[in-house]
Design an enzyme around this catalytic site. Structure first.
Site, PDB file in Angstrom:
ATOM      1  N   GLU A 107       1.084  -1.793   0.270  1.00  0.00           N
ATOM      2  CA  GLU A 107      -0.337  -0.438   0.424  1.00  0.00           C
ATOM      3  C   GLU A 107       1.117   0.839  -0.099  1.00  0.00           C
ATOM      4  O   GLU A 107       1.591   1.378   0.857  1.00  0.00           O
ATOM      5  CB  GLU A 107      -1.042   0.351   1.726  1.00  0.00           C
ATOM      6  CG  GLU A 107      -1.941   1.468   1.141  1.00  0.00           C
ATOM      7  CD  GLU A 107      -3.046   0.789   2.540  1.00  0.00           C
ATOM      8  OE1 GLU A 107      -3.567   1.896   3.083  1.00  0.00           O
ATOM      9  OE2 GLU A 107      -3.103  -0.535   2.515  1.00  0.00           O
ATOM     10  N   GLU A 111      -2.944  10.292   2.691  1.00  0.00           N
ATOM     11  CA  GLU A 111      -4.412  10.438   3.590  1.00  0.00           C
ATOM     12  C   GLU A 111      -4.582  11.748   3.978  1.00  0.00           C
ATOM     13  O   GLU A 111      -4.215  12.457   4.647  1.00  0.00           O
ATOM     14  CB  GLU A 111      -4.481   9.379   4.466  1.00  0.00           C
ATOM     15  CG  GLU A 111      -4.649   8.371   4.117  1.00  0.00           C
ATOM     16  CD  GLU A 111      -4.277   7.218   5.546  1.00  0.00           C
ATOM     17  OE1 GLU A 111      -5.430   6.191   5.797  1.00  0.00           O
ATOM     18  OE2 GLU A 111      -3.740   7.041   6.523  1.00  0.00           O
TER      19      GLU A 111
END
Length: 330
Positions: A107, A111
């Site tokens: 990943e 964010e």
């Protein structure tokens, strides 16, 4: 075309893009490159076919995902975040293969963490490789602009040896593969995701401030969507490289001018890095390159987390508009 030649040309193109980049990059329409992930009516594709509004309300958040998996490449979007009270709101622009590799997924995260009225959005990057979720590789930053006032470019460059995160074409984080990492460096094909969701339990002051739905819907706007990499068939695991020849020379990494801008950004805006977290790690993870100046500045910012000292309970300094203006140049 031979796969290895194709992959080499892809890297030439990608690294050429990284030095000039989001200008004149080919963008895909939503229908060509993406599918709805969740949210139904909360995800709206605009009439131009290339811009998307993802919203969060009491019923649900929303998101979309690339139709293909990619092994390495350059991935970018222009994003405008919700304004006003956004505590608990999380907007994410990231790559993952968690659906294909539940126990050992990779990943790469951008964010965006909302805040109470009068406080700034924060941006967080994170990296997981081969399911290494027990080693958080988070970094958190402020920004030199208000990301809710206009669109700004957020980009990820990923190859077999390094990952670079960019904001408005300025590198803000460089993550290099090391031998000691073993399989912890992301190395499997991933999809690209964009989502907005309720992160009330952690996103703002550790969950102190929650999403307040009287301000809903919260709308994140996406445009200039770029998928430039090696698309991989999830069943056959064969690769089809998106090759765009570049006339620019191939850089060996971040240019000196870019590195100066990255160092200035990190000096002014980095608020957290796992590499300096004395509470979580007795010694930094093997891939960390410790910068004494970064370490000293973070110790001043939070002596408990970054220096093992005691927290002083005094008046907290709030940055003024004039101080933000001083930081507006990178």
């Amino acid at each position: 075309m031979d796969f290895y030649l194709g992959f080499f040309l892809l890297l030439c193109s990608v690294f050429g893009l990284a030095s000039g980049f989001t200008k004149n990059l080919p963008t895909l329409s939503f229908e060509e490159g993406y599918s709805t992930l969740f949210g139904d009516d909360n995800l709206m594709v605009l009439k131009d076919g290339k811009s998307v509004h993802a919203s969060l309300n009491e019923r649900t958040g929303s998101g979309f995902v690339s139709q293909d998996l990619y092994l390495h490449g350059f991935f970018s979007a222009s994003i405008k975040l919700p304004a006003d009270y956004t505590a608990g709101v999380v907007v994410a622009f990231y790559m993952s293969n968690g659906d294909q590799f539940e126990k050992n997924h990779d990943e790469l995260d951008f964010e965006f963490l909302g805040n109470i009225r009068g406080k700034d959005w924060r941006i967080q990057t994170n990296i997981y490789g081969n399911g290494s979720t027990n080693i958080g590789r988070e970094e958190r930053y402020g920004l030199w602009f208000d990301p809710s006032e206009d669109f700004h470019h957020y980009s990820i460059l990923w190859d077999e040896n390094q990952i670079i995160f960019y904001v408005d074409n300025i590198p803000i984080r460089e993550f290099k593969r090391t031998e000691t990492m073993g399989g912890d460096f992301p190395a499997k094909p991933m999809s690209l995701y964009a989502t907005i969701w309720d992160g009330s339990n952690w996103a703002t002051n550790g969950g102190k401030y929650k999403v307040n739905y009287k301000y809903a819907p919260y709308v994140a706007e996406f445009s200039d969507l770029v998928l430039h990499g090696c698309a991989v068939d999830p069943i056959e695991q064969s690769s089809k490289c998106d090759i765009t020849p570049s006339t620019k020379s191939i850089p060996t990494g971040i240019s000196p001018n870019q590195r100066t801008k990255m160092n200035n950004f990190r000096k002014k805006h980095m608020q957290y890095s796992y590499c300096y977290d004395k509470i979580r790690y007795d010694s930094p993870p093997s891939e960390c390159v410790i910068d004494p100046q970064e370490a000293q500045r973070l110790r001043g910012f939070d002596p408990v987390t970054f220096g093992g000292g005691r927290r002083h309970h005094g008046k907290r300094h709030h940055r003024s508009r004039s101080s933000r203006a001083e930081d507006s140049s990178i």
